[in-house]
Scaffold this active site. Sequence first.
Site, PDB file in Angstrom:
ATOM      1  N   SER A   1     -18.643  37.994  76.516  1.00 42.30           N
ATOM      2  CA  SER A   1     -18.781  37.484  75.152  1.00 42.30           C
ATOM      3  C   SER A   1     -18.393  36.011  75.094  1.00 42.30           C
ATOM      4  CB  SER A   1     -17.884  38.269  74.201  1.00 42.30           C
ATOM      5  OG  SER A   1     -16.556  37.825  74.377  1.00 42.30           O
ATOM      6  N   LYS A   2     -18.784  35.389  74.022  1.00 42.89           N
ATOM      7  CA  LYS A   2     -18.503  33.964  73.856  1.00 42.89           C
ATOM      8  C   LYS A   2     -17.001  33.686  73.849  1.00 42.89           C
ATOM      9  CE  LYS A   2     -22.444  32.442  71.214  1.00 42.89           C
ATOM     10  NZ  LYS A   2     -22.943  31.941  69.979  1.00 42.89           N
ATOM     11  N   ARG A   3     -16.252  34.666  73.435  1.00 40.35           N
ATOM     12  CA  ARG A   3     -14.811  34.437  73.306  1.00 40.35           C
ATOM     13  C   ARG A   3     -14.110  34.390  74.655  1.00 40.35           C
ATOM     14  NH1 ARG A   3     -16.686  36.064  68.834  1.00 40.35           N
ATOM     15  NH2 ARG A   3     -17.506  37.959  69.748  1.00 40.35           N
TER      16      ARG A   3
END
Length: 487
Positions: A258-260
């Site tokens: 994920s982007k996180r």
Amino acid sequence: MSTKRAVKVRFAPSPTGDLHVGNIRTALFDWAYARHTGGTFLFRIEDTDTTRVTDEYIQAAIETLKWLGLQWDEGPEVGGANGPYLQSQRLDIYAEWAQKFLTQGDAYHCYCSPDELEAVREGQRKANVAPGYNGHCRDLTAEQIAAFKAQGREAVVRMRMPDGSTTFTDEIRGDVTFDHKFVPDFVLVRADGSPLYTLAVAIDDILMGVTHVLRGEDLLSSTPRQIRVYQAMGVKLDDYPVFAHLPFVMGQDNAKLSKRNGEVSIAWYREQGYLPEAICNYLALLGWSPGDDRENISMKELTELFTVEKVHSSPARFDMKKLEAINGDKIRALSLEEFTTWTLPFLIKANVIAGSAEEIELVKQALPLIQERIVKLDEAPALLRFLFVKEFAVDPDAVAKISDDAAKDILRRSKKELEALAAWNHESIEGALRTSLIEELGLKPRIAFTALRIATTGSTISPPLFESMELLGKEACLTRISAALAL
Ligand code: GLU
């Protein structure tokens, strides 16, 4: 993939952060498909969510695509007949269509407040039914609308989803059907007039003549809404884009990337010294293969071989070790000139060199010594620093290894041999040291040469010892050995 029109594939990120591995895998497949078919690769920035997309991220997305070598034919900077390619510059277009949908009765104004919508959702949760808009404002009377307006309520524009279902053929997963019970009326335009993704993406794909939508499977469920927009636009079935939803890229721990997660950002890989060809090579084979089990593929081969039919339908697992191995292969395949160009910025950033012509000359002589050994460019500074340091010092961890009598004896003997050397090159250095330390003293090479390595390079890890000593020069080697003897 069937369509009679000339292929046009688009990559349409919403840069709410640095592009990540999943985005880039999508971009790469989009690009490869466009190149394979001789079609057009269109790049569009979906920046209607101004609270999350920044100019900096947009610029970074453009730079990343360029860095990877995924040249686009239409899009930011290069322009094209269907621009502008930033959605924030197309707001009038979306507003016009939304108005048309209202006029046609395909869409309606919805005055429900966020609290009321939340109360509906809460009720649905309790009743254990699928969440979604309950159609409250679908058929308001003129009086009801006037009353809402008098209360100062602001309306969003909602698309009317008819009863029934939507079926489309996904090129990777076959026919997919969505029952509209699970696709409630959805918002097209916020109360502040800004368009939502579903409206903008559908309008742009049609107006820009996109024939193929290859994108992540997280967007599969938005497809029936987009198709609803096409219908409201009056698009003929033949002019719908073909859809192909690419399976997820999973992390090693089976969690979705994920982007996180910082390690999925392409900027991170770039800083670590991964080459674009390695990233593209690795990502190309993540969820796709040309039908064999190769691990190396060039961009040219990718464009020749890429077909959507060969995209796997199950999730792909990201394996950092594999990527590292491929990066090592790509580094070894570079010419000295290319390797120098790639490595110099890393050496300058790490303050190993300032970048003078003299330094670069020495870098060029030293790089062949490490090209076989490193898997990432950011390993170069630590390996080459010993050649450039003004104030030489031995690694604190390594000092103990050259402090005992045995090590001192090795260093003293080496110094004597090296002082007497007439020619200073790695063969003469190695010859003299082997005769003296290994043959005459009977030492194990590892023991003898570790002491010398520490004394001359400051560390137990360095490029090959004799070549390193040659490059360092006789004077510096002798000075360093003397200093080590004094420790
Ligand atoms: N802009 C969307 C996103 O970044 C993708 C649009 C699409 O590929 O349909 O999630």
